[in-house]
Write an enzyme that holds these catalytic residues in place. Structure first.
Site, PDB file in Angstrom:
ATOM      1  N   LYS A 167       0.866  -1.178   0.000  1.00 39.72           N
ATOM      2  CA  LYS A 167       0.000   0.000   0.000  1.00 39.72           C
ATOM      3  C   LYS A 167       0.905   1.230   0.000  1.00 39.72           C
ATOM      4  CE  LYS A 167      -4.203  -1.849   0.496  1.00 39.72           C
ATOM      5  NZ  LYS A 167      -5.279  -1.643  -0.502  1.00 39.72           N
ATOM      6  N   LYS A 171     -13.394  -7.272  -7.435  1.00 44.09           N
ATOM      7  CA  LYS A 171     -13.887  -7.555  -6.085  1.00 44.09           C
ATOM      8  C   LYS A 171     -15.379  -7.831  -6.193  1.00 44.09           C
ATOM      9  CE  LYS A 171     -10.432  -5.024  -3.494  1.00 44.09           C
ATOM     10  NZ  LYS A 171     -10.086  -3.800  -2.753  1.00 44.09           N
TER      11      LYS A 171
HETATM   12 MG    MG Z   1      -7.016  -1.817  -4.230  1.00 40.81          MG
END
Ligand code: MG
Length: 369
Positions: free
Chosen positions: A167, A264
């Site tokens: 991240k 997702k």
């Molecule tokens: Mg992502």
């Protein structure tokens, strides 16, 4: 490629006789093993809404609304999803009618996936097989949140095997990625910015081009800016937050805005739409993987079935339960040799343990026909 799934019909054609007689909502809160820090915020506890449907013949199914506690990833968040589920989606499911709800894909996914789970349990077929997947295990990559220091980061990377996705956000971008790349020159490495940059950050993003990243995920928020960046960076652009509908996929493909798509199921409105997006990506030559939402075992099992599709060509972000929770709400979804094992039982293949579910439930409501 679409094989009809049980109850796989256009909205409005649902067989009312097979609509659920009961819908139970559970707002659960589970503490993560470690806080998850990303550009969109920090998750310490994971709060999701689990949905249980009971069909007229007593067959049950489970789904998960994986919205985060705050509306910082997409516009959905747990408290709003709870209201939408309780006041709109559950009553519509009980009545066997379309919900008329606009948006709220994660809440919608919780109900549609629960219904699909129940109908598959009736047939004995696993979700992965019903979707057309044949893999029993899927390769994974480990997502590492924003660390306090470079030493913390390197220590965490040292502790895991296989591919790594970091991240990043402005100020935590080139330096940590360079540190990992220097320590592990040949390791599979990607980065996820969670839309933390803007189109004026071209310099810092271009600086990542020499790191050999597999992809740079969602550097900026919009499709227009993403397409502009994709034409200026050597690193393949992956889109996540921007892709919330099949329409967004079509637009992104038409604009050459992405080389990779993070599928997702929850963000898209359920596993059936996710399967459609994987097929669209394959058709367009876009590399694909299933991303994680820090799901409990219910959402994790469901997403793993999508990740098992042949069209998912890159390693999934989904990890075993033990990576996220000391004690999952279902029997743990496990990993072997860097792969996630896809549950093979009927439907999603797992169910919450009743005692564990009670331990983590902070609110519950049961609606009946
Ligand atoms: Mg992502």
């Amino acid at each position: 490629m679409s094989t009809p799934l049980p109850g796989d019909q256009h909205v409005g054609e649902q067989d009312r006789a097979d609509s659920p007689v009961e819908v139970e909502l559970r707002w659960v809160r589970m503490t993560l093993r470690r806080p998850h820090v990303a550009a969109h915020g920090t998750e310490v506890d994971r709060e999701v809404v689990l949905v249980k449907v009971v069909l007229p013949d007593g067959i049950t199914g489970w789904g998960e609304c994986s919205a985060l506690a705050r509306p910082t990833y997409t516009s959905e968040y747990t408290a709003a999803a709870w209201v939408v589920l309780r006041d709109e989606l559950a009553p519509a499911a009980l009545a066997g009618r379309p919900s008329e709800v606009v948006g709220h894909p994660m809440a919608t996914a919780a109900v549609s996936d629960a219904l699909l789970d129940a109908r598959l349990r009736r047939t004995g077929l696993s979700l992965s097989r019903a979707l057309g997947a044949s893999a029993d295990r899927v390769p994974t990559t480990t997502v590492i949140g924003i660390a306090g220091t470079i030493d913390d980061l390197l220590g965490r990377v040292e502790g895991v095997t296989g591919g790594i996705k970091l991240k990043i956000r402005p100020g935590w971008d080139h330096e940590p990625l360079r540190a990992v790349r220097s320590a592990w020159p040949d390791r599979w490495l990607a980065a996820d910015a969670n839309a933390g940059f803007t189109s004026s950050d071209l310099g810092p993003l271009r600086a990542l081009d020499d790191l050999g990243l597999a992809y740079l995920e969602q550097p900026v928020r919009g499709l227009v800016d993403s397409a502009s960046l994709a034409g200026r960076l050597d690193t393949p652009i992956c889109l996540d937050e921007s892709i919330d509908t099949t329409d967004a996929v079509a637009v992104a493909v038409a604009m050459d805005a992405m080389a990779v798509v993070n599928v997702k199921p929850s963000r898209l409105g359920g596993v059936e739409i996710a399967r459609e997006v994987v097929a669209m990506a394959v058709e367009a030559g876009i590399a694909t993987f299933v991303g994680g939402m820090l799901e409990t075992g219910v959402g994790r099992a469901s997403a793993a079935a999508v990740a098992a599709l042949d069209g998912c060509t890159l390693p999934t972000d989904l990890g075993p339960s033990s990576r996220y929770f000391v004690d999952d709400v279902t029997p743990a979804i496990v990993g072997v040799d860097g792969c996630l094992c896809v549950p093979a039982g009927p439907g999603i293949g797992v169910e919450p343990d009743p005692d564990r579910l009670d331990e983590v439930t902070v609110a519950g409501v049961t609606l009946r026909r």
